[in-house]
Scaffold this active site. Structure first.
Site, PDB file in Angstrom:
ATOM      1  N   GLY A 142     -27.214  -4.055 -11.851  1.00  0.00           N
ATOM      2  CA  GLY A 142     -27.299  -2.802 -11.868  1.00  0.00           C
ATOM      3  C   GLY A 142     -25.293  -2.025 -11.438  1.00  0.00           C
ATOM      4  O   GLY A 142     -26.175  -1.371 -12.411  1.00  0.00           O
ATOM      5  N   GLY A 143     -24.526  -2.725 -11.434  1.00  0.00           N
ATOM      6  CA  GLY A 143     -23.345  -2.363 -11.222  1.00  0.00           C
ATOM      7  C   GLY A 143     -22.907  -1.264 -11.047  1.00  0.00           C
ATOM      8  O   GLY A 143     -22.243  -0.212 -11.060  1.00  0.00           O
ATOM      9  N   SER A 230     -25.850  -9.959  -9.007  1.00  0.00           N
ATOM     10  CA  SER A 230     -24.335  -9.312  -9.594  1.00  0.00           C
ATOM     11  C   SER A 230     -24.066  -8.207  -8.205  1.00  0.00           C
ATOM     12  O   SER A 230     -23.716  -8.939  -7.703  1.00  0.00           O
ATOM     13  CB  SER A 230     -24.660  -8.884 -10.625  1.00  0.00           C
TER      14      SER A 230
END
Length: 620
Positions: A142-143, A230
Site C-alpha cells: 500500500g505504498g 510490494s
C-alpha cells in the site's frame, strides 16, 4: 408422546440456562471459539467463519495506543492483566489514511484510528494449543500510505482451508502497522531520539508478539514464514538489514512478492523531513525562529488531532504523488533502524543471515505507473520522474537506449486497449524493472553473495496470470494486464474474488497449485521438491550451488552467469525457465516461455539499474 415431551422439556431447559447466563440461544448451542493463554492468564474470544472451517481472532493489540506522547514514538508492547478476556470477534480500525474506495476488488476504507496496532489471526477450527503448526505472517503493501491486514483482498479462509485439506494446516497472522506521516515522519529531533521508521518498528513488535504468544493459538514460534507484497516485501528486506544485521529477525524464512530493498527510493531523510516540516507549518507547529525540526515542534504535533494531521498529510501526499501518495512518507536512513542506504548495507554484509527467501514480480508490475496517454520519450521518463528526481541526463539517456521503442510495438492491441502507443508499454516495463524486478534480482543475488544463505535456499518467480482482466476492462484500463497485486488472490486461494473479477476454474486451479507450494514452503520444505505426496512439480533454485563464492565482501560481484525463474500461469503455462547471461544461449532453450523471458532482457537492463551509478542517483 413421552419422547416428544422430553425433547420439548430439554429445549426449554437449554433456553432457560442460556437466559440465566445472559447468552443468545444460538451462541449457547454453538459457543464462540475461545483461546486460553494459560501462561499469561488471558482469554481470547473469537468468531467462526460461515462455513465453520476457520476460526478468526481479530483486533488483538500487540502495542499500546500510539497517541499523545506515544505518537511518532516506537511501539510500546501491551501487557494485559491476568484474567483479562479479550473480545476478538470484530475487525478493528485501519491505521490513519485516506478514506473511500481504492479498487473494485478491495475494501472501502471507512474506519480509521490511531489505535490500530493490532493483529488478525486465523486458524483451523478446533486447533489445539499444543499443535505447533507453522505460522504464515502477512505484511500488507500500500505504498506506506494506505491499506490494512483487514482488507477483503487478504481474506485468509481460502489459504487456511486449503492447507488443512492438504494435510498441512497452518496458522495465519496479519499485521497492521502505522502508515504515512504517523509511521514515517522524520526530523533532526526524531532521529536523535530514535523515534523514526516507527511503521517498521511496529512490524517488528508485531512479529515479537507472534514469537511470544502464538503458541497459545496452536502456532510454532520457531517456524514462522513472513510474506509481504510490494512495500510489504521491501520492508521484509529492510528488516533483514535493520540495525546493521546485528539483531536476529523474529522469523525463519520469507516470501517477498513484488518488492525488495531497492523498491524504496531516496532513503536519505531530507525529503521526508521536508514533507514532515511542511505539515508542521500548516498546523502552526513551527516555532517563531523558523525551526521546524526541534523538540518544540514535535511536542506540538503530538497535540494536534489525528483527523487534522491525516487530512493534511494525505492531501499533500496525493497532490505530490498521484493517485495514492506513495513516496511521500516512507522509510529513511536514521542511523539506528536503517543505518545506511539499504543496497550498501547488504553489500557490506550488514544483514541477518540464514533466512531462506522466495522473491518475485508479476509480468506487468509497472502498468499502474504510466499514464495510458504516454506517447513521447519525455513522457516515458516522466512516468517515474516524480519519484526519481535525481536521475542524471546520462542515466535517462541510457534507460531509453536499453528500452528501445521498437521492442514494444508488438504489445499494442488497438481493438482491446484503444489508441495506446508503444511508448506506454515501454514506460510500464521501465517502471516494472526499476521498482520491482531489478531490485528483486539485486537483493537475492547480493544476499547470497554476502553470506545470507546458500544459493539453493533462494527461489524466484514471475507471475503471468491475473483475475482482474474484466475489472480493468470495466475501469477502462485493459492495458494494465497482469498488473501489480495480480498474484495475491492465488496466494490466498480466494474462491470468489469480488469487484467483477474472473472466478473461473482455470484461475482456481492455478491458485491451488501456487498456494500449495507456499504451504509446502511454510512447512520448511524447499518449494517444488517433487515427492510421493502429490506435491507440485520441481521448482529449481534461482542460483547454482557450484557458483564461485566471493572471498572478500568488498569486491563487487559481477552477477550470476545464469539463473532459474519459475513462471506461473499465462499462455505458456507454469514451469521453470533458465536464463543465461550470454544472450545467444536463450535461443538454445526450447519453448515460448524462454523466448518471452529473453524478450525482457533482464541481464542488460538490470545490470544497469542495479549498478552503482543508478543506485546512487535513486538513493536506494
Amino acid at each position: 408422546m413421552t419422547t416428544r415431551l422430553s425433547l420439548a422439556l430439554t429445549a426449554i431447559q437449554i433456553a432457560l440456562i442460556a437466559i440465566y447466563f445472559q447468552q443468545p440461544l444460538a451462541e449457547f448451542l454453538n459457543p464462540r471459539p475461545t483461546v486460553i493463554d494459560s501462561k499469561r492468564g488471558i482469554t481470547y474470544i473469537g468468531s467462526r467463519s460461515s462455513h465453520g472451517a476457520v476460526e478468526h481472532f481479530q483486533n488483538i493489540f500487540y502495542a499500546e495506543e500510539p497517541t499523545g506522547p506515544r505518537r511518532f514514538a516506537p511501539p510500546v508492547p501491551t501487557n494485559p492483566q491476568r484474567g483479562s478476556v479479550i473480545d476478538a470477534t470484530q475487525s478493528g480500525a485501519w491505521c490513519p489514511q485516506g478514506t473511500g474506495d481504492i479498487l473494485p476488488f478491495t475494501s472501502r476504507v471507512t474506519n480509521i484510528s490511531e489505535n490500530c496496532l493490532s493483529l488478525r489471526i486465523a486458524k483451523p477450527t478446533g486447533t489445539r494449543g499444543d499443535a505447533k503448526l507453522p505460522v504464515i505472517v502477512w505484511i500488507h503493501g500500500g505504498g506506506h500510505i494506505l491499506n490494512s491486514a483487514s482488507d477483503i483482498l487478504y481474506e485468509p479462509d481460502g489459504l487456511v482451508k486449503h492447507a488443512l485439506a492438504k494435510g498441512r494446516p497452518v496458522i495465519y497472522v496479519g499485521i497492521n502497522y502505522r502508515l504515512g506521516l504517523f509511521g514515517f515522519a522524520t526530523s533532526t529531533t526524531l532521529i536523535e531520539r530514535k523515534e523514526t521508521n516507527v511503521g517498521l518498528r511496529d512490524q517488528r513488535a508485531g512479529l515479537h508478539w507472534i514469537r511470544d504468544n502464538i503458541e497459545a493459538f496452536g502456532g510454532n514460534p520457531n517456524q514462522v514464514t513472513v510474506i509481504g507484497q510490494s512495500v510489504g516485501a521491501a520492508d521484509i528486506g529492510l528488516q533483514l538489514v535493520a540495525y546493521g544485521g546485528e539483531e536476529q529477525v523474529p522469523f525463519q524464512q520469507a516470501l517477498m512478492m513484488s518488492g525488495a530493498i531497492g523498491t524504496i527510493f531516496n532513503t536519505q531523510p531530507d525529503l521526508v523531513a521536508s514533507n514532515t516540516a511542511a505539515i508542521a507549518q500548516q498546523v502552526g507547529c513551527v516555532t517563531q525562529d523558523g525551526h521546524s525540526q526541534n523538540l518544540q515542534t514535535l511536542e506540538c504535533l503530538r497535540k494536534i488531532s489525528f483527523e487534522t494531521l491525516t487530512n493534511l498529510s494525505v492531501a499533500a501526499a496525493r497532490a505530490a504523488r498521484p493517485l495514492f501518495g506513495e513516496g511521500f512518507f516512507y522509510p529513511t536512513i536514521d542511523n539506528d533502524f536503517i543505518q545506511d542506504r539499504p543496497s550498501q548495507l547488504i553489500r557490506a554484509g550488514k544483514l541477518t543471515k540464514g533466512i531462506p527467501v522466495i522473491a518475485s514480480w508479476v509480468t506487468n508490475d509497472g502498468a499502474w505507473y504510466a499514464p495510458s496517454s504516454t506517447s513521447t520519450d519525455e513522457e516515458v521518463l516522466g512516468t517515474f520522474g516524480l519519484w526519481l528526481q535525481n536521475l542524471s541526463e546520462s542515466t535517462n539517456k541510457k534507460l531509453l537506449e536499453l528500452y528501445p521503442q521498437e521492442d514494444f510495438t508488438h504489445m499494442v492491441r488497438p481493438k482491446i486497449d484503444g489508441p495506446t502507443s508503444p511508448q506506454y508499454y515501454r514506460a510500464a516495463q521501465m517502471s516494472r524493472d526499476i521498482w520491482f524486478t531489478c531490485p528483486v534480482l539485486d537483493f537475492t543475488w547480493q544476499y547470497v553473495q554476502h553470506g545470507g544463505v546458500k544459493p539453493s535456499h533462494v527461489r524466484l518467480y514471475e507471475f503471468n496470470q491475473t483475475r482482474y482482466a474484466p475489472v480493468f476492462e470495466e475501469m477502462g484500463v485493459p492495458m494494465w494486464r497482469v498488473s501489480h497485486l495480480s498474484d495475491i488472490p492465488y496466494l490466498f486461494n480466494i474462491d470468489h474474488l469480488g469487484g467483477g473479477a474472473d472466478n473461473s476454474e482455470v484461475h482456481r486451479a492455478l491458485a491451488e497449485d501456487f498456494s500449495s507450494r507456499i504451504i509446502q514452503y511454510a512447512y520448511g520444505a524447499l518449494p517444488g521438491v517433487e515427492n510421493s505426496d502429490g506435491e507440485p512439480g520441481f521448482w529449481p533454485p534461482a542460483y547454482s550451488d557450484d557458483m564461485p563464492e566471493q572471498s572478500h565482501i568488498s569486491v563487487p560481484s559481477q552477477g550470476p552467469k545464469s539463473m532459474s525463474i519459475q513462471l506461473f500461469g499465462g499462455p505458456y503455462g507454469s514451469g521453470p525457465v533458465s536464463v543465461f547471461k550470454d544472450a545467444e544461449r536463450y535461443f538454445e532453450a526450447s519453448g515460448e516461455a524462454a523466448n518471452a523471458l529473453y524478450w525482457e532482457k533482464l541481464y542488460s537492463r538490470c545490470e544497469f539499474i542495479n549498478g552503482e551509478q543508478f543506485r546512487a542517483e535513486a538513493g536506494v
